[in-house]
Design an enzyme around this catalytic site. Structure first.
Site, short mmCIF file in Angstrom:
data_model
loop_
_atom_site.label_atom_id
_atom_site.label_comp_id
_atom_site.label_asym_id
_atom_site.label_seq_id
_atom_site.Cartn_x
_atom_site.Cartn_y
_atom_site.Cartn_z
CG ASP A 149 0.14 -12.37 0.64
OD1 ASP A 149 0.61 -11.71 1.58
OD2 ASP A 149 0.15 -13.62 0.60
NE ARG A 152 0.68 -6.74 4.21
CZ ARG A 152 1.00 -7.71 5.05
NH1 ARG A 152 1.48 -8.86 4.60
NH2 ARG A 152 0.87 -7.53 6.35
#
Ligand code: TXD
Length: 309
Positions: A149, A152
């Protein structure tokens, strides 16, 4: 090269790509396990045939049972169904819980002292299932999500500002799902907080894009979910362990009161080294950040309570 033994359970997109990166980075010998006959054997042989060109000496073997995985130092669980468009990670819960349970029962018989990284979704719940069926201590098991996460989020920040990915750091806490908690205040470019570099509406839209990062790719692929960045994220964690780097990375760790959360896995900053999860780092959170983390924890508690295994 490292002489560590690393078992990857699940020879699908994430598992096979993880095995490839582990071999190319010379992080250890690799056992690739899957229930489908021929699949791990074929992928392992294909990888071995790339060794003369990629210049690695790791052995890669494909297996349908666990005997040869005995005494693995690290075990990575990627076995399970992946999302299709329109599905949430939670929709995978019951089928994947059965798969993770049966894989873990096998793994632990042969490698009782391994360090385990769980990847299968819904991540925070599956890591809880894996802990239950391996009996591993909270220091020896962790879930991979926060690294993905945050990578990203990092890539979105770098693309928006047109700066090198190398200079961008980002923190994402909470569960691996729509209730994750990206932390702009703790995200920076060459040490400068992004809150000083970007207008609030841009930051808000990158936060939203990060929360939906997995779904964005599922929507495009249609037949499965992301695997390049997930595999890189797993291997980044393995590197921290095998090379004894003492890195602080966000991962799903078992909580025993940290941040006021008990009895579940939750994405928090973790000090990762050869001993495994050496420590959960407790940040000073603002009231609204803590509230978001607690609502993430509530969602994981609900998911765990709904388990049938
Ligand atoms: O951030 C994260 N944690 C994630 C998680 C990022 C990306 C993918 N994430 C999850 O990993 C995804 O939602 C899935 O639950 C898993 C694996 O994803 P992948 O994309 O690799 O799925 P594939 O390509 O379908 O591969 C799954 C493999 C497939 O080869 C099956 O035959 C195998 O798992 N499988 C098993 N292997 C061993 N043992 C058992 N019981 C088993 N059952 C299925």
């Amino acid at each position: 090269m490292s002489k560590k033994k690393i078992t990857v359970v699940g020879a699908g997109n994430v598992g096979a790509t993880t095995a490839q990166l582990l071999a190319y980075k010379k992080l250890g010998h690799i056992c690739l396990v899957d229930v489908v006959e021929g699949l791990p054997q074929g992928k392992a042989l294909d990888l071995m045939e790339s060794a003369p060109l990629e210049n690695f000496d790791s052995k890669v073997v494909g297996l349908n049972d666990y005997k040869e995985t005995a005494n693995s130092d690290i075990v990575i669980i990627t076995a399970g169904l992946a999302r299709k468009p329109g599905m949430t990670r939670e929709d995978l819960r019951d089928k994947n819980a059965e798969i993770v349970k049966s894989a873990c029962e096998q793994v632990i018989k042969y490698s009782p002292n391994c360090f385990m990284i769980v990847v299968t979704n819904p991540l925070d719940t599956m890591t809880w299932v894996a802990k239950k069926y391996t009996g591993l201590s909270k220091h020896r098991i962790v879930g991979m999500a926060g690294v993905l996460d945050s990578t990203r989020f990092r890539s979105f920040i770098a693309m928006e500002l047109g700066v090198s990915m190398e200079d961008v750091h980002a923190t994402v806490l909470g569960l691996h799902g729509e209730d994750m908690v990206p932390m702009p205040r703790l995200s920076s470019v060459a040490g400068i907080p992004i809150t000083e570099l970007l207008p609030q509406d841009k930051i808000d839209s990158m936060v939203e894009r990060t929360k939906n990062g997995g779904a964005e790719i599922v929507q495009m692929l249609k037949t499965g979910s992301a695997y390049y960045a997930p595999a890189s994220s797993v291997v980044n964690m393995v590197e921290s362990i095998v090379l004894e780097k003492n890195r602080i990375v966000p991962c799903a760790a078992y909580m025993e009161g940290e941040y006021g959360i008990h009895g579940i896995f939750m994405g928090v900053p973790v000090l990762l080294n050869w001993s495994g999860v050496a420590k959960v780092v407790e940040l000073e959170l603002k009231p609204e950040e803590l509230k978001a983390l607690h609502s993430s924890a509530d969602a994981v508690h609900k998911s765990v309570a709904a388990l049938k295994v």
